[in-house]
Scaffold this motif. Sequence first.
Motif, PDB file in Angstrom:
ATOM      1  N   ARG A  83      53.051  42.334  59.856  1.00 25.28           N
ATOM      2  CA  ARG A  83      52.765  43.834  60.133  1.00 25.28           C
ATOM      3  C   ARG A  83      52.793  44.823  60.782  1.00 25.28           C
ATOM      4  N   GLN A  84      52.743  46.022  60.769  1.00 26.35           N
ATOM      5  CA  GLN A  84      52.472  46.703  61.807  1.00 26.35           C
ATOM      6  C   GLN A  84      50.646  47.231  61.090  1.00 26.35           C
ATOM      7  N   ILE A  85      50.120  47.268  62.717  1.00 25.42           N
ATOM      8  CA  ILE A  85      48.755  48.513  62.763  1.00 25.42           C
ATOM      9  C   ILE A  85      49.309  49.576  63.169  1.00 25.42           C
ATOM     10  N   GLN A  86      48.572  50.521  62.509  1.00 15.98           N
ATOM     11  CA  GLN A  86      48.776  51.832  63.097  1.00 15.98           C
ATOM     12  C   GLN A  86      46.788  52.745  63.577  1.00 15.98           C
TER      13      GLN A  86
ATOM     14  N   TRP B 120      59.117  43.637  65.657  1.00 16.46           N
ATOM     15  CA  TRP B 120      59.330  44.309  64.177  1.00 16.46           C
ATOM     16  C   TRP B 120      58.612  43.788  63.203  1.00 16.46           C
ATOM     17  N   ALA B 121      58.202  44.288  62.382  1.00 11.00           N
ATOM     18  CA  ALA B 121      57.179  44.671  60.659  1.00 11.00           C
ATOM     19  C   ALA B 121      57.992  43.990  59.963  1.00 11.00           C
ATOM     20  N   GLY B 122      58.175  42.599  59.516  1.00 12.11           N
ATOM     21  CA  GLY B 122      59.336  42.189  58.509  1.00 12.11           C
ATOM     22  C   GLY B 122      58.440  41.062  58.142  1.00 12.11           C
ATOM     23  N   THR B 123      59.985  40.120  57.718  1.00  9.48           N
ATOM     24  CA  THR B 123      59.338  38.688  57.020  1.00  9.48           C
ATOM     25  C   THR B 123      60.188  38.282  57.588  1.00  9.48           C
ATOM     26  N   TYR B 124      59.909  36.894  58.078  1.00  9.52           N
ATOM     27  CA  TYR B 124      61.163  35.610  58.540  1.00  9.52           C
ATOM     28  C   TYR B 124      60.799  34.859  58.304  1.00  9.52           C
ATOM     29  N   ASP B 125      61.873  34.673  58.402  1.00  6.86           N
ATOM     30  CA  ASP B 125      62.080  32.675  58.151  1.00  6.86           C
ATOM     31  C   ASP B 125      61.356  31.595  59.429  1.00  6.86           C
ATOM     32  N   VAL B 126      60.462  30.931  60.232  1.00  5.51           N
ATOM     33  CA  VAL B 126      59.923  30.337  60.566  1.00  5.51           C
ATOM     34  C   VAL B 126      60.547  29.190  61.044  1.00  5.51           C
ATOM     35  N   VAL B 127      60.855  28.618  61.479  1.00  8.18           N
ATOM     36  CA  VAL B 127      61.744  26.603  61.205  1.00  8.18           C
ATOM     37  C   VAL B 127      61.460  25.780  62.454  1.00  8.18           C
TER      38      VAL B 127
ATOM     39  N   ILE C  97      51.209  40.752  63.020  1.00  8.94           N
ATOM     40  CA  ILE C  97      51.095  41.630  63.537  1.00  8.94           C
ATOM     41  C   ILE C  97      51.770  42.030  65.212  1.00  8.94           C
ATOM     42  N   THR C  98      52.326  43.101  64.183  1.00  9.69           N
ATOM     43  CA  THR C  98      53.593  43.112  65.626  1.00  9.69           C
ATOM     44  C   THR C  98      52.098  43.666  66.749  1.00  9.69           C
ATOM     45  N   GLY C  99      52.955  42.769  67.961  1.00 13.81           N
ATOM     46  CA  GLY C  99      51.947  43.210  69.142  1.00 13.81           C
ATOM     47  C   GLY C  99      51.187  42.429  69.776  1.00 13.81           C
ATOM     48  N   LYS C 100      51.257  41.411  68.760  1.00  9.44           N
ATOM     49  CA  LYS C 100      49.603  40.300  69.262  1.00  9.44           C
ATOM     50  C   LYS C 100      50.810  39.104  69.085  1.00  9.44           C
TER      51      LYS C 100
END
Lengths: 208, 275
Positions: B266-269, B226-233, B161-164
């Motif tokens: 994800r972004q929670i509003q 930012w919300a989105g999908t990321y590849d974490v390595v 979650i963005t911001g968390k």
Amino acid sequence: MHGAVRAARWRAAMVGLVSAVAAAACSEGGAQVGVPSATVGTEPPTTTTTHPYAVPPVIDATYVNRVLEGLDKAYGDIVRLVLNSRGLVPQASAQLRSLFGTDRELQLELDRFQEDMRSGFRGYRNPPGNQRTFVDHIVAASSECIFARVLRDYSAVSQVLAVETEWVALSRLDISRDPTGFNTTGWAYTYHGFPPPGFPDPPNQCHV
Amino acid sequence: MTTLLRRVTLLLALAGSLAPIATAALDLAPSAQCFRLADGRMRCVINGIVHIDGIPIETLSGESLAASEPSGPRHVPYERIVTQPDGSQCVTTGWRAVTDESVPDALYQIPDREIGNIFAQYEPCPEEPGTAISPRTIAIRHWETIALPAPKPHIAPGWGITGKLAYLETNGTTTHTHTSPTPLGELRIEATGVYHVDWGDGEKSGPHRREGAPWPNGTITHDYIWAGTYDVVVTQQWTATWRIGPHSGVLHELRTTGRIDDFEVRQIQAVIVAR
């Protein structure tokens, strides 16, 4: 306190050095350059190209300073190469071999850079300039070997070092140590540094 | 016998290097040479012993001083570039004294550097002529075939979650010991791994010396903006020491990798709902 004394000594030495270099330059100029006069005759002009590091009949401080300046520039290029690549890359090792005429001196330099690397290149300026070395006293000089006490200014390289009194011994460069022609001075260090505190000055390395 | 002679030589050299400076009337200057490092430390070689700021560290030939000062500081191996007789350089194992407790059991050229394997640029020094295969060579060959643990990263609950803060669990191990019999005796390799994380959003972190754990105790965390999908390595950088009987040394770095592909953030509003 120690630094202040050294700084004062440096300033005094530099004043003397500049005067001496100027005097030497005047002397050489007077001996080699005549008063311009009208040119008469039809002989084609001849030009002579003098290699800046060609060994003169008499090796004086001016010549040694010129050689040291060339070595300082070359060494500075290696320092920048190492810092830019963040490691002692083989090219730097090969270039160091051309500046240091014995494997012992070369190993001391390899170890110095490895020590720097382990400290994360602490203390270096970014980007580093060249160290500047000036003759303080020529102990011995011949066409094959020079041994001199020098003043070496690290202020363009290091954030903490200023001027150190050191000794350098130079011998004619063995070209097999410099296949790429990196070192253009024709000389290589066979000794550099200073004795530990309390130790006597290093003996004449040209007689060792 | 040779070892004994070396140790005696080391003892004599060390004793000489530590003799009161006042005795320096002896003409020791040819073997006493110093220069300053860029950070101001003074590095001297006195009778073959390297001193940093007056403290004996190692021999100029890279041998350990441990034999000459058994109750002295810890001595750790490190990769050392040396000049060979033909002028080329190679990598061997040097030993040096360390007093800093935080220094690991092996020193590397550039600690924590992401790509710091000097064996990629310099060959290991060759064996001494006429000798059988060396313990070092045996250790290197084993090291390159060991199946090192790889991280299995996870970020609970499977999305962020963005911001968390996202808490990365590494699910690996930061130490690994390998033993195996060899013709020269038992080989023991002790490896230590540190984690480097590429979070996929342009941010990287590391080295992390501890395992990543879930909320609330985990220490490998990241705040996605930012919300989105990321590849974490997650890359684990392994360093190691080896020992076979009286022989020991340091091994080049190896890496293992784990990844989380398409990690969703994800972004929670907050919304106000009229009732």
